[in-house]
Design a protein around this motif. Structure first.
Motif, PDB file in Angstrom:
ATOM      1  N   SER A  44       0.839  -1.199   0.000  1.00 36.70           N
ATOM      2  CA  SER A  44       0.000   0.000   0.000  1.00 36.70           C
ATOM      3  C   SER A  44       0.870   1.244   0.000  1.00 36.70           C
ATOM      4  O   SER A  44       1.949   1.260   0.607  1.00 36.70           O
ATOM      5  N   VAL A  77       1.474  -5.202   2.563  1.00 34.22           N
ATOM      6  CA  VAL A  77       0.220  -5.554   3.231  1.00 34.22           C
ATOM      7  C   VAL A  77       0.480  -6.867   3.960  1.00 34.22           C
ATOM      8  O   VAL A  77       0.824  -7.879   3.339  1.00 34.22           O
ATOM      9  N   ASP A  78       0.353  -6.853   5.275  1.00 32.58           N
ATOM     10  CA  ASP A  78       0.608  -8.043   6.084  1.00 32.58           C
ATOM     11  C   ASP A  78      -0.536  -9.044   5.965  1.00 32.58           C
ATOM     12  O   ASP A  78      -1.673  -8.655   5.645  1.00 32.58           O
ATOM     13  N   GLY A  80      -3.726 -11.076   6.615  1.00 35.18           N
ATOM     14  CA  GLY A  80      -4.913 -10.729   7.384  1.00 35.18           C
ATOM     15  C   GLY A  80      -5.246  -9.250   7.396  1.00 35.18           C
ATOM     16  O   GLY A  80      -6.213  -8.831   8.037  1.00 35.18           O
ATOM     17  N   GLU A  81      -4.469  -8.448   6.708  1.00 32.29           N
ATOM     18  CA  GLU A  81      -4.637  -6.989   6.682  1.00 32.29           C
ATOM     19  C   GLU A  81      -5.166  -6.586   5.316  1.00 32.29           C
ATOM     20  O   GLU A  81      -4.786  -7.152   4.301  1.00 32.29           O
ATOM     21  N   THR A  82      -6.048  -5.592   5.281  1.00 32.54           N
ATOM     22  CA  THR A  82      -6.513  -5.055   4.008  1.00 32.54           C
ATOM     23  C   THR A  82      -5.516  -4.002   3.524  1.00 32.54           C
ATOM     24  O   THR A  82      -4.741  -3.447   4.326  1.00 32.54           O
ATOM     25  N   GLU A  85      -5.944  -0.875   5.612  1.00 37.81           N
ATOM     26  CA  GLU A  85      -5.353  -1.001   6.954  1.00 37.81           C
ATOM     27  C   GLU A  85      -3.841  -0.847   6.887  1.00 37.81           C
ATOM     28  O   GLU A  85      -3.240  -0.196   7.749  1.00 37.81           O
ATOM     29  N   ALA A  86      -3.231  -1.421   5.855  1.00 39.51           N
ATOM     30  CA  ALA A  86      -1.780  -1.284   5.676  1.00 39.51           C
ATOM     31  C   ALA A  86      -1.400   0.176   5.421  1.00 39.51           C
ATOM     32  O   ALA A  86      -0.391   0.656   5.946  1.00 39.51           O
ATOM     33  N   LYS A  88      -2.965   2.865   6.456  1.00 35.68           N
ATOM     34  CA  LYS A  88      -3.080   3.579   7.744  1.00 35.68           C
ATOM     35  C   LYS A  88      -1.899   3.258   8.660  1.00 35.68           C
ATOM     36  O   LYS A  88      -1.333   4.147   9.296  1.00 35.68           O
ATOM     37  N   ARG A  89      -1.526   1.982   8.716  1.00 37.50           N
ATOM     38  CA  ARG A  89      -0.409   1.561   9.563  1.00 37.50           C
ATOM     39  C   ARG A  89       0.899   2.192   9.083  1.00 37.50           C
ATOM     40  O   ARG A  89       1.674   2.719   9.884  1.00 37.50           O
ATOM     41  N   GLU A  90       1.147   2.157   7.774  1.00 37.46           N
ATOM     42  CA  GLU A  90       2.386   2.726   7.239  1.00 37.46           C
ATOM     43  C   GLU A  90       2.459   4.231   7.459  1.00 37.46           C
ATOM     44  O   GLU A  90       3.521   4.768   7.749  1.00 37.46           O
ATOM     45  N   GLU A  93       3.467   4.540  11.064  1.00 35.66           N
ATOM     46  CA  GLU A  93       4.836   4.077  11.314  1.00 35.66           C
ATOM     47  C   GLU A  93       5.893   5.000  10.720  1.00 35.66           C
ATOM     48  O   GLU A  93       6.900   5.274  11.368  1.00 35.66           O
TER      49      GLU A  93
END
Length: 182
Positions: A44, A77-78, A80-82, A85-86, A88-90, A93
């Motif tokens: 993502s 994208v990990d 189980g992650e959409t 979601e990836a 947003k996480r990136e 981070e």
């Protein structure tokens, strides 16, 4: 549905990425060897834009190029992650930021001759810093904030050298113009 027939398949690398060597019989009857990164793999990319019409980007060292490149926050994208979601996480981070609205942009294959990875770009509106970046081992980057007009001038001059960032900017441009941000 491939027009080519697999003769052999061998894994030649499993970490840090999986690479395979495949011997194929092509549609013309010729045998070839193809080395590539098989899928499914996804990443993502997120262009975070603030209320003040600036972009929250990173300048990241990319060892194969020997350069620090201007990039949008991005990552794998990990399981189980959409893709959203990836994204947003990136964003959290790499920049320590979050956004109010995420708009998916058209996904693309960045290097289809070598990898099956699919990149999922997003435009994140109402972005703001809420914390400090939490970098992974080996990441060497610095968050930067750039006015959108200046960022798109860099793009036009060919100074955005990361292709995935350039394409994300290209896809985001009509949305930014429609909102009066460019």
């Amino acid at each position: 549905m491939s027009p080519w027939k697999r003769l052999t398949l061998e894994e030649i690398l499993s970490e840090p990425v999986r690479l395979v060597r495949e011997r194929l019989l092509t549609h013309t009857g010729k045998e070839i060897t193809y080395i590539y990164r098989p899928g499914p793999v996804a990443a993502s990319f997120v262009l975070p834009v603030t209320e003040g019409a600036t972009a929250l980007l990173i300048r990241q060292y990319r060892h194969p190029t020997g350069k620090f490149l201007l990039e949008v926050p991005a990552g794998k994208v990990d399981p189980g992650e959409t893709p959203m979601e990836a994204a947003k996480r990136e964003l959290m981070e790499e920049v320590g930021a979050e956004a109010q609205t995420y708009l998916p942009l058209p996904p693309f294959h960045p290097q289809p001759s070598f990898t099956a990875v699919v990149f999922h770009p997003f435009l994140a509106l109402g972005a703001r810093r809420v914390g400090r970046p939490a970098l992974e081992d080996g990441e060497l980057l610095e968050p930067v904030e750039i006015p959108l007009a200046e960022l798109y001038a860099l793009l036009e001059r060919g100074e955005v050298q990361d292709a995935s960032t350039a394409l994300t900017l290209f896809y985001a441009r009509p949305h930014l113009k429609a909102r009066g941000l460019l």
